[in-house]
Design a protein around this motif. Structure first.
Motif, PDB file in Angstrom:
ATOM      1  N   ILE A  16      -2.051  -0.045  12.110  1.00  0.00           N
ATOM      2  CA  ILE A  16      -3.578   0.391  12.884  1.00  0.00           C
ATOM      3  C   ILE A  16      -4.458   1.295  11.565  1.00  0.00           C
ATOM      4  O   ILE A  16      -5.135   1.204  10.942  1.00  0.00           O
ATOM      5  CB  ILE A  16      -3.962   1.028  14.157  1.00  0.00           C
ATOM      6  CG1 ILE A  16      -3.363  -0.116  14.464  1.00  0.00           C
ATOM      7  CG2 ILE A  16      -5.210   0.703  14.043  1.00  0.00           C
ATOM      8  CD1 ILE A  16      -4.728  -1.223  15.260  1.00  0.00           C
ATOM      9  N   SER A  17      -3.499   2.329  11.150  1.00  0.00           N
ATOM     10  CA  SER A  17      -3.855   3.731   9.955  1.00  0.00           C
ATOM     11  C   SER A  17      -3.852   2.669   8.723  1.00  0.00           C
ATOM     12  O   SER A  17      -5.051   3.191   7.994  1.00  0.00           O
ATOM     13  CB  SER A  17      -2.706   4.538  10.031  1.00  0.00           C
ATOM     14  OG  SER A  17      -1.904   3.481   9.358  1.00  0.00           O
ATOM     15  N   ILE A  18      -3.209   1.773   8.700  1.00  0.00           N
ATOM     16  CA  ILE A  18      -3.234   1.115   7.074  1.00  0.00           C
ATOM     17  C   ILE A  18      -4.364   0.316   7.190  1.00  0.00           C
ATOM     18  O   ILE A  18      -5.274   0.520   6.323  1.00  0.00           O
ATOM     19  CB  ILE A  18      -2.291   0.185   6.898  1.00  0.00           C
ATOM     20  CG1 ILE A  18      -0.919   1.403   6.304  1.00  0.00           C
ATOM     21  CG2 ILE A  18      -2.405  -1.191   5.935  1.00  0.00           C
ATOM     22  CD1 ILE A  18       0.411   0.233   6.538  1.00  0.00           C
ATOM     23  N   LEU A  19      -4.887  -0.285   8.041  1.00  0.00           N
ATOM     24  CA  LEU A  19      -6.403  -0.909   8.517  1.00  0.00           C
ATOM     25  C   LEU A  19      -7.821   0.046   8.291  1.00  0.00           C
ATOM     26  O   LEU A  19      -8.525  -0.209   7.834  1.00  0.00           O
ATOM     27  CB  LEU A  19      -6.011  -2.576   9.884  1.00  0.00           C
ATOM     28  CG  LEU A  19      -5.180  -2.938   9.309  1.00  0.00           C
ATOM     29  CD1 LEU A  19      -5.098  -4.215  10.999  1.00  0.00           C
ATOM     30  CD2 LEU A  19      -5.642  -4.116   8.036  1.00  0.00           C
ATOM     31  N   LEU A  20      -6.902   0.712   8.794  1.00  0.00           N
ATOM     32  CA  LEU A  20      -8.576   2.156   9.340  1.00  0.00           C
ATOM     33  C   LEU A  20      -8.963   2.592   7.779  1.00  0.00           C
ATOM     34  O   LEU A  20      -9.756   2.693   7.307  1.00  0.00           O
ATOM     35  CB  LEU A  20      -8.308   3.000   9.585  1.00  0.00           C
ATOM     36  CG  LEU A  20      -7.823   2.259  11.719  1.00  0.00           C
ATOM     37  CD1 LEU A  20      -8.170   3.339  12.970  1.00  0.00           C
ATOM     38  CD2 LEU A  20      -9.464   1.990  12.018  1.00  0.00           C
ATOM     39  N   TRP A  27      -3.279   7.599   0.934  1.00  0.00           N
ATOM     40  CA  TRP A  27      -2.873   7.742   1.458  1.00  0.00           C
ATOM     41  C   TRP A  27      -1.115   7.328   1.520  1.00  0.00           C
ATOM     42  O   TRP A  27      -0.855   6.960   0.882  1.00  0.00           O
ATOM     43  CB  TRP A  27      -4.072   6.924   2.537  1.00  0.00           C
ATOM     44  CG  TRP A  27      -3.024   6.807   4.075  1.00  0.00           C
ATOM     45  CD1 TRP A  27      -2.997   5.580   4.290  1.00  0.00           C
ATOM     46  CD2 TRP A  27      -3.331   7.768   5.255  1.00  0.00           C
ATOM     47  NE1 TRP A  27      -2.385   5.644   5.932  1.00  0.00           N
ATOM     48  CE2 TRP A  27      -2.957   7.041   6.508  1.00  0.00           C
ATOM     49  CE3 TRP A  27      -4.124   8.795   5.443  1.00  0.00           C
ATOM     50  CZ2 TRP A  27      -2.904   7.973   7.775  1.00  0.00           C
ATOM     51  CZ3 TRP A  27      -4.206   9.561   6.269  1.00  0.00           C
ATOM     52  CH2 TRP A  27      -3.629   9.170   7.641  1.00  0.00           C
ATOM     53  N   ILE A  28      -0.378   8.147   2.628  1.00  0.00           N
ATOM     54  CA  ILE A  28       0.379   8.062   2.531  1.00  0.00           C
ATOM     55  C   ILE A  28       1.246   6.946   2.337  1.00  0.00           C
ATOM     56  O   ILE A  28       2.381   6.036   2.131  1.00  0.00           O
ATOM     57  CB  ILE A  28       1.179   8.589   3.827  1.00  0.00           C
ATOM     58  CG1 ILE A  28       1.209  10.435   3.571  1.00  0.00           C
ATOM     59  CG2 ILE A  28       2.448   9.075   3.816  1.00  0.00           C
ATOM     60  CD1 ILE A  28       1.597  11.726   5.046  1.00  0.00           C
TER      61      ILE A  28
END
Length: 105
Positions: A16-20, A27-28
């Motif tokens: 989810i964080s990668i898609l956002l 980004w990490i």
């Protein structure tokens, strides 16, 4: 909480964080290969595929854990990690092939 459930939930949250944040190269989390980091467009495209694939893998894994708990309890933690690593290896191969096809390199 069993290890398998922790693994699938972590993968779900990371996807989810990668898609956002797929357009943020600092980004990490994210997919990085020489082909993927050439431009922002390459990076965003690769991370869209990576985030979607990872979301699909983690959702599928979570569904298997929910619907077939007795079968998955017979598998050790090491085997669960090997299953996840093999999914990622296939996903990385798909990303590289799609990048090559999309950007004609």
């Amino acid at each position: 909480m069993p290890f398998e459930l922790k693994l699938s939930v972590c993968l779900f949250l990371i996807s989810i964080s990668i898609l956002l944040l797929r357009g943020n190269r600092n980004w990490i989390f994210g997919y990085r290969s020489p082909r993927a980091i050439r431009t922002h467009k390459h990076y965003a495209y690769a991370n869209t595929i990576y985030g979607s694939g990872m979301l699909l893998i983690s959702s599928f894994y979570l569904a298997l854990l929910t619907w077939f708990p007795r079968w998955y309890k017979q598998v050790s933690e090491t085997e669960h990690l090997l299953i996840a690593i093999s999914y990622f290896a296939i996903l990385f191969l798909i990303i590289e092939l799609k990048l090559q096809k999309a950007f004609k390199e």
